[in-house]
Design a protein around this motif. Structure first.
Motif, short mmCIF file in Angstrom:
data_model
loop_
_atom_site.label_atom_id
_atom_site.label_comp_id
_atom_site.label_asym_id
_atom_site.label_seq_id
_atom_site.Cartn_x
_atom_site.Cartn_y
_atom_site.Cartn_z
N ILE A 1 0.84 -1.20 0.00
CA ILE A 1 0.00 0.00 0.00
C ILE A 1 0.87 1.25 0.00
CG2 ILE A 1 -1.63 1.35 1.38
CD1 ILE A 1 -2.95 -1.32 2.15
N GLU A 2 1.95 1.23 0.79
CA GLU A 2 2.87 2.37 0.80
C GLU A 2 3.50 2.58 -0.56
OE1 GLU A 2 5.60 1.58 3.98
OE2 GLU A 2 4.16 2.16 5.54
N LYS A 3 3.88 1.48 -1.23
CA LYS A 3 4.47 1.58 -2.56
C LYS A 3 3.47 2.15 -3.57
CE LYS A 3 7.84 -2.14 -2.04
NZ LYS A 3 8.22 -3.50 -2.47
N VAL A 4 2.22 1.72 -3.48
CA VAL A 4 1.19 2.22 -4.39
C VAL A 4 0.98 3.72 -4.17
CG1 VAL A 4 -1.29 2.16 -4.89
CG2 VAL A 4 0.00 0.03 -4.73
N LEU A 5 0.96 4.14 -2.91
CA LEU A 5 0.81 5.57 -2.61
C LEU A 5 1.99 6.37 -3.14
CD1 LEU A 5 -0.67 5.43 1.00
CD2 LEU A 5 -1.88 5.99 -1.12
N ASP A 6 3.21 5.84 -2.97
CA ASP A 6 4.40 6.51 -3.50
C ASP A 6 4.32 6.61 -5.01
OD1 ASP A 6 5.49 6.91 -1.02
OD2 ASP A 6 6.84 5.17 -1.11
N ARG A 7 3.88 5.54 -5.65
CA ARG A 7 3.77 5.54 -7.11
C ARG A 7 2.73 6.56 -7.56
NH1 ARG A 7 1.78 0.24 -9.36
NH2 ARG A 7 3.38 -0.54 -7.97
N GLY A 8 1.64 6.68 -6.80
CA GLY A 8 0.62 7.68 -7.13
C GLY A 8 1.18 9.09 -7.04
N GLU A 9 2.00 9.35 -6.03
CA GLU A 9 2.62 10.66 -5.89
C GLU A 9 3.58 10.91 -7.05
OE1 GLU A 9 4.46 10.71 -2.06
OE2 GLU A 9 2.55 10.74 -0.99
N LYS A 10 4.33 9.89 -7.44
CA LYS A 10 5.27 10.03 -8.55
C LYS A 10 4.51 10.29 -9.86
CE LYS A 10 8.96 7.28 -6.52
NZ LYS A 10 9.73 6.05 -6.58
N ILE A 11 3.37 9.64 -10.03
CA ILE A 11 2.57 9.86 -11.24
C ILE A 11 2.05 11.29 -11.26
CG2 ILE A 11 0.38 9.23 -12.36
CD1 ILE A 11 0.98 6.32 -11.60
N GLU A 12 1.62 11.79 -10.11
CA GLU A 12 1.16 13.19 -10.05
C GLU A 12 2.28 14.15 -10.40
OE1 GLU A 12 -0.78 14.47 -6.50
OE2 GLU A 12 -2.15 12.76 -6.48
N LEU A 13 3.49 13.90 -9.88
CA LEU A 13 4.63 14.74 -10.20
C LEU A 13 4.94 14.68 -11.69
CD1 LEU A 13 7.06 14.01 -7.23
CD2 LEU A 13 5.82 16.13 -7.69
N LEU A 14 4.87 13.49 -12.26
CA LEU A 14 5.13 13.32 -13.69
C LEU A 14 4.09 14.06 -14.52
CD1 LEU A 14 6.92 11.97 -15.79
CD2 LEU A 14 5.44 9.97 -15.66
N MET A 15 2.83 14.02 -14.10
CA MET A 15 1.78 14.73 -14.83
C MET A 15 2.01 16.24 -14.74
SD MET A 15 -1.55 12.40 -13.90
CE MET A 15 -2.69 13.56 -14.57
N ASP A 16 2.40 16.74 -13.57
CA ASP A 16 2.69 18.16 -13.42
C ASP A 16 3.84 18.58 -14.32
OD1 ASP A 16 0.66 18.43 -11.57
OD2 ASP A 16 1.99 18.34 -9.82
N LYS A 17 4.89 17.77 -14.34
CA LYS A 17 6.04 18.08 -15.19
C LYS A 17 5.64 18.05 -16.67
CE LYS A 17 9.70 16.46 -12.12
NZ LYS A 17 10.78 15.48 -11.93
N THR A 18 4.78 17.12 -17.04
CA THR A 18 4.32 17.03 -18.42
C THR A 18 3.54 18.27 -18.81
OG1 THR A 18 4.20 14.62 -18.26
CG2 THR A 18 2.97 15.64 -20.04
N ASP A 19 2.65 18.72 -17.94
CA ASP A 19 1.87 19.94 -18.22
C ASP A 19 2.79 21.15 -18.35
OD1 ASP A 19 -0.49 18.54 -18.18
OD2 ASP A 19 -0.97 19.04 -16.10
N ARG A 20 3.75 21.25 -17.45
CA ARG A 20 4.70 22.37 -17.49
C ARG A 20 5.51 22.33 -18.78
NH1 ARG A 20 8.50 21.59 -13.28
NH2 ARG A 20 6.67 20.91 -12.16
N LEU A 21 5.97 21.14 -19.18
CA LEU A 21 6.76 20.99 -20.40
C LEU A 21 5.93 21.34 -21.62
CD1 LEU A 21 9.46 20.15 -21.61
CD2 LEU A 21 8.62 17.81 -21.68
N GLN A 22 4.66 20.97 -21.62
CA GLN A 22 3.79 21.30 -22.75
C GLN A 22 3.62 22.81 -22.87
OE1 GLN A 22 -0.09 19.54 -22.47
NE2 GLN A 22 -0.49 19.77 -24.65
N GLY A 23 3.45 23.49 -21.75
CA GLY A 23 3.35 24.95 -21.78
C GLY A 23 4.63 25.60 -22.28
N GLU A 24 5.76 25.08 -21.82
CA GLU A 24 7.04 25.63 -22.26
C GLU A 24 7.24 25.38 -23.75
OE1 GLU A 24 10.12 24.04 -19.78
OE2 GLU A 24 9.31 24.99 -17.98
N ALA A 25 6.80 24.23 -24.25
CA ALA A 25 6.92 23.92 -25.68
C ALA A 25 6.07 24.88 -26.50
CB ALA A 25 6.51 22.47 -25.94
N SER A 26 4.88 25.20 -26.02
CA SER A 26 4.02 26.15 -26.73
C SER A 26 4.66 27.53 -26.77
CB SER A 26 2.65 26.24 -26.06
OG SER A 26 1.98 25.01 -26.15
N ARG A 27 5.20 27.96 -25.64
CA ARG A 27 5.89 29.26 -25.61
C ARG A 27 7.09 29.27 -26.54
NH1 ARG A 27 4.63 28.93 -20.27
NH2 ARG A 27 6.68 28.18 -19.68
#
Length: 104
Positions: free
Chosen positions: A31-57
């Protein structure tokens, strides 16, 4: 105490309890590993959104720079054409006079 010493079933109950505790520990770790993975996925999604914005700029700035360089090229060509025209005019003006009336 005598019950646990003489009864063979009492030992199997302790064995089952220890297995349950072991399974519980494994499940808690999973369960702890799944929660950690969920946090990592959220971080990855945030980085992806940020990268997409930077690519548009970047794309917008690249397009703006391309247009600016194109206009600089056109301006330089026009300036070169004007200089060539003036040089030809001065050469003809020296040869034929300022009104360009050559013998003829």
């Amino acid at each position: 105490m005598e019950y646990y010493s003489s009864n063979p079933n009492a030992d199997s109950i302790n064995k089952v309890k220890s297995e349950i505790a072991e399974v519980k520990n494994v499940m808690v770790e999973n369960i702890e590993k799944v929660l950690d993975r969920g946090e990592k996925i959220e971080l990855l999604m945030d980085k992806t959104d940020r990268l997409q914005g930077e690519a548009s700029r970047f794309r917008g700035q690249a397009r703006k720079l391309k247009n600016q360089m194109w206009w600089n090229k056109i301006r330089n060509m026009m300036l070169l054409a004007l200089i060539i025209f003036l040089v030809i005019y001065f050469i003809l003006a020296l040869a034929c006079g300022p009104k360009l009336k050559c013998a003829g």
